[in-house]
Motif scaffolding. Structure first.
Motif, mmCIF file in Angstrom:
data_model
loop_
_atom_site.group_PDB
_atom_site.id
_atom_site.type_symbol
_atom_site.label_atom_id
_atom_site.label_comp_id
_atom_site.label_asym_id
_atom_site.label_seq_id
_atom_site.Cartn_x
_atom_site.Cartn_y
_atom_site.Cartn_z
ATOM 1 N N PHE A 25 0.698 -1.119 -0.034
ATOM 2 C CA PHE A 25 0.559 -0.351 -0.211
ATOM 3 C C PHE A 25 0.765 1.283 0.195
ATOM 4 O O PHE A 25 1.457 1.739 0.949
ATOM 5 N N ILE A 26 0.675 1.981 -1.041
ATOM 6 C CA ILE A 26 1.720 3.204 -1.097
ATOM 7 C C ILE A 26 0.819 4.207 -1.664
ATOM 8 O O ILE A 26 0.380 3.977 -3.002
ATOM 9 N N ALA A 27 1.912 5.278 -0.870
ATOM 10 C CA ALA A 27 0.453 6.939 -1.558
ATOM 11 C C ALA A 27 -0.730 6.212 -1.958
ATOM 12 O O ALA A 27 -1.156 7.369 -3.315
ATOM 13 N N GLY A 28 -1.782 5.579 -1.196
ATOM 14 C CA GLY A 28 -3.203 5.720 -1.072
ATOM 15 C C GLY A 28 -3.540 4.841 -1.806
ATOM 16 O O GLY A 28 -4.409 4.615 -1.828
ATOM 17 N N GLU A 29 -2.267 3.662 -2.418
ATOM 18 C CA GLU A 29 -2.880 2.393 -3.869
ATOM 19 C C GLU A 29 -2.836 1.522 -2.835
ATOM 20 O O GLU A 29 -0.995 1.632 -2.757
ATOM 21 N N PHE A 30 -3.147 0.339 -3.545
ATOM 22 C CA PHE A 30 -2.860 -0.874 -3.568
ATOM 23 C C PHE A 30 -1.851 -1.792 -4.757
ATOM 24 O O PHE A 30 -2.789 -1.041 -5.794
ATOM 25 N N VAL A 31 -0.646 -1.571 -4.677
ATOM 26 C CA VAL A 31 0.374 -1.894 -5.621
ATOM 27 C C VAL A 31 0.847 -3.326 -5.369
ATOM 28 O O VAL A 31 0.882 -4.075 -3.974
ATOM 29 N N ASP A 32 1.463 -4.303 -6.805
ATOM 30 C CA ASP A 32 2.546 -4.965 -6.521
ATOM 31 C C ASP A 32 3.686 -4.405 -6.542
ATOM 32 O O ASP A 32 3.817 -3.273 -6.972
ATOM 33 N N SER A 33 4.757 -5.770 -6.381
ATOM 34 C CA SER A 33 5.838 -5.186 -6.562
ATOM 35 C C SER A 33 6.513 -4.591 -8.216
ATOM 36 O O SER A 33 6.251 -5.115 -8.975
ATOM 37 N N VAL A 34 7.428 -3.498 -8.181
ATOM 38 C CA VAL A 34 7.495 -3.103 -9.015
ATOM 39 C C VAL A 34 8.375 -4.269 -10.391
ATOM 40 O O VAL A 34 7.691 -3.860 -11.294
ATOM 41 N N GLY A 35 9.037 -5.254 -9.306
ATOM 42 C CA GLY A 35 9.489 -6.719 -10.341
ATOM 43 C C GLY A 35 8.238 -7.769 -10.547
ATOM 44 O O GLY A 35 9.041 -8.997 -11.266
ATOM 45 N N GLY A 36 7.044 -7.242 -9.716
ATOM 46 C CA GLY A 36 6.862 -8.393 -9.653
ATOM 47 C C GLY A 36 6.636 -9.352 -8.843
ATOM 48 O O GLY A 36 6.295 -10.533 -8.895
ATOM 49 N N GLU A 37 7.821 -9.150 -8.307
ATOM 50 C CA GLU A 37 7.784 -10.192 -7.281
ATOM 51 C C GLU A 37 7.235 -10.712 -6.164
ATOM 52 O O GLU A 37 5.862 -9.974 -5.528
ATOM 53 N N THR A 38 6.858 -12.190 -6.125
ATOM 54 C CA THR A 38 5.654 -12.329 -4.605
ATOM 55 C C THR A 38 6.870 -13.829 -3.939
ATOM 56 O O THR A 38 7.792 -14.351 -3.810
ATOM 57 N N PHE A 39 6.123 -14.166 -2.925
ATOM 58 C CA PHE A 39 6.662 -14.777 -1.625
ATOM 59 C C PHE A 39 5.145 -16.032 -1.452
ATOM 60 O O PHE A 39 4.091 -14.808 -0.732
ATOM 61 N N ASP A 40 4.751 -17.055 -1.301
ATOM 62 C CA ASP A 40 3.812 -17.620 -0.517
ATOM 63 C C ASP A 40 3.863 -17.412 1.334
ATOM 64 O O ASP A 40 5.115 -17.457 2.305
ATOM 65 N N VAL A 41 2.476 -17.706 1.901
ATOM 66 C CA VAL A 41 2.555 -17.570 3.190
ATOM 67 C C VAL A 41 1.335 -18.741 3.705
ATOM 68 O O VAL A 41 0.652 -18.421 2.775
ATOM 69 N N LEU A 42 1.871 -19.290 4.178
ATOM 70 C CA LEU A 42 1.622 -20.507 4.945
ATOM 71 C C LEU A 42 0.373 -20.258 6.421
ATOM 72 O O LEU A 42 0.880 -19.413 6.982
ATOM 73 N N ASP A 43 -0.445 -20.844 6.126
ATOM 74 C CA ASP A 43 -0.803 -20.786 8.072
ATOM 75 C C ASP A 43 -0.835 -22.187 8.800
ATOM 76 O O ASP A 43 0.380 -23.284 8.233
ATOM 77 N N PRO A 44 -0.221 -21.342 10.177
ATOM 78 C CA PRO A 44 0.450 -22.740 11.321
ATOM 79 C C PRO A 44 -0.627 -24.001 11.355
ATOM 80 O O PRO A 44 -0.217 -24.213 11.887
ATOM 81 N N VAL A 45 -1.687 -24.371 10.927
ATOM 82 C CA VAL A 45 -2.059 -25.644 11.302
ATOM 83 C C VAL A 45 -1.782 -26.554 10.074
ATOM 84 O O VAL A 45 -1.729 -27.986 10.169
#
Length: 514
Positions: free
Chosen positions: A28-48
């Motif tokens: 969230f940058i300058a009032g907008e939801f945005v993706d990474s400039v280079g499109g990089e991502t990572f996965d998020v796990l749930d702990p159960v």
């Protein structure tokens, strides 16, 4: 004939998946939801289930640059730093109102994302609202020093927000701990870039809509998700960030300390702990048991102020150990969403493996009297039984090193001097808990123990007006109350002359003729 009764094992909990989870988590940058400039991502796990439930944008230097530029523009050109304290206070109170109105939803997401028991996650959401309300009151009530030299001079302090604040937060009780930093930073008039922990980005993503709804101008709050060694490192090193507030491991704190030096940033660092709970023979043993059990096993043991070393005077040692172990064995471990659960799932499989490695180490360093593994009815997920080692020597690793899980070391002592030596005999110095009915001993021991905070005959019940922080390897600087406002603002001394100034007149004498 003998009849044998067998009890069927409890069903393995199935992770409660909240409705309305996002398809992906963005910055969230300058009032907008945005993706990474280079499109990089990572996965998020749930702990159960330890399964990926969402993909999050992975911030890089380019994303931090965008966020800092937005925060800098909002600071230099926007209204936020120039608002009257009352105007900012109204917005902070509105934020608190919104958080309170959504506490059930916040708790649901926090429990799902971090593995905290739902009842404890609800308390953390309510504390987050209180943090904003507290600083909303404080900036209106705040006064600064004024000194008068009669007939000669008036001197006063002009307080100004420092600029762009970089906030790096941990994964244990993330939403509440984010509020600890966001509330005073915004109250002071700073603009911020928040880098939440990569294990738990879900609840942090809710701040954007909360702030927009409350009327926080665009660019004042910016959020960049990502790994510490990428997004966090870029934030720390950025020349347009005036200060860094960090909560996390001591080893990471040392690295941040070094990386702040080239740009001379202000720093506040709340780091690790291995806090002692010292129980004298004259203590209220029932109250001490309740408090020490809660102090080390609440929040899944994933708390920096956990009383994870319990020092017990020998006349009551055997009784305390027996009763403590019996209670620990009775603690309910299970589905974080179940209101009956007292210990949920640890946040991530990496952390689960770390905690279990210390359990294995402890089997050769102390006598195991409770726990020591995974609960039988929970074959999957990051579950650890509340684990109790006793007769632990002070040079043991489980005595010296922060485990950050539901594992406790109990050690006897014979004299007050020995108790103090044991309490101070680690590299950490965050909190201490002292149990005694002797008033003189309570105060003298509290003042001699090497810790930033001490609780006498109590667990961690915090007054928001008091300083929070540690000594030794547990931190640098203190936040809380006015100390937070001091950290996020510059204090400028202004001197006004009220009468003739008597100054030595250098160079006013005539030069003798040659």
């Amino acid at each position: 004939m003998t009849t044998q009764t067998t009890t069927a094992p409890a069903a393995t909990p199935v992770q409660h998946i909240p409705d309305g989870l996002p398809e992906r988590i963005q910055h969230f940058i300058a009032g907008e939801f945005v993706d990474s400039v280079g499109g990089e991502t990572f996965d998020v796990l749930d702990p159960v289930s330890n399964e990926n439930y969402v993909t999050a944008a992975a911030g890089q230097k380019a994303d931090i640059d965008r966020a800092v530029a937005a925060a800098r523009k909002a600071f230099d050109d926007g209204p936020w730093p120039r608002m009257l304290p009352r105007a900012r206070s109204r917005i902070l109170n509105t934020i608190a109102d919104i958080v309170e109105s959504r506490d059930a939803r916040l708790a649901e997401l926090e429990s799902f994302d971090s593995g905290l028991p739902i009842t404890q996650a609800l308390g953390q959401a309510q504390r987050a609202a209180e943090n904003f309300r507290f600083f909303a009151d404080l900036i209106v009530a705040q006064s600064d020093d004024t000194y008068k030299v009669p007939g000669r001079q008036l001197n006063y302090v002009n307080r100004k927000p420092k600029g762009v604040a970089g906030l790096i937060t941990p994964w244990n009780t993330p939403f509440m701990l984010e509020s600890w930093k966001l509330a005073p930073a915004l109250a002071s008039g700073c603009t911020v870039v928040l880098k939440p922990a990569e294990f738990t980005p879900l609840s942090a993503s809710l701040w954007a809509d909360i702030f927009r709804e409350a009327g926080v101008p665009d660019g004042v709050f910016n959020l960049v998700n990502g790994l510490g060694e990428e997004a966090g490192d870029a934030l720390v090193k950025h020349p347009d960030v005036q200060l860094i507030s960090f909560t996390g491991e001591s080893s990471t704190g040392r690295l941040i300390f070094a990386n702040c030096a080239p740009t001379l940033k202000g720093m506040s660092m709340e780091l690790g702990g291995k806090s002692p709970a010292v129980i004298f023979a004259d203590a209220d043993l029932d109250a001490a048991l309740d408090s020490t059990l809660f102090g080390v096993f609440s929040l899944n043991g994933e708390r920096c102020t956990a009383g994870s070393r319990i020092l017990v005077e020998r006349p009551v040692y055997d009784e305390f150990v027996e009763r403590f172990a019996a209670r620990a064995k009775n603690i309910v471990v299970g589905d974080p969403h179940d209101p009956k659960t007292e210990v949920g799932a640890l946040v991530h499989p990496e952390h689960f493996a770390k905690v279990m490695s210390y359990v294995e180490i402890g089997t050769s360093e102390g006598r195991l009297v409770a726990g020591g593994g995974r609960p039988e009815h929970l074959p999957t997920g990051n579950y650890v039984q509340p684990t109790v080692f006793v007769d632990v020597k002070p040079d043991a690793r489980i005595f010296q090193e922060e485990i950050f899980g539901p594992v406790v070391a109990i050690t006897p002592f014979d004299t007050e001097d020995e108790a103090l030596e044991l309490a101070n005999g680690v590299k950490y110095g965050l909190a201490a808990y002292i149990w005694t009915s002797n008033l003189e001993r309570a105060h003298t021991f509290a003042q001699a123990v090497e810790s930033g905070m001490v609780w006498l005959n109590s667990h961690n019940v915090r007054d928001l007006r008091t300083p929070f922080g540690g000594v030794k390897a547990s931190g640098l600087g203190h936040e809380g109350g006015y100390r937070s406002l001091d950290f996020y603002s510059d204090q400028q001394a202004v001197h006004i002359t009220l009468g003739p100034v008597h100054t030595a007149r250098f160079g006013a004498h005539e030069t003798p003729a040659s």
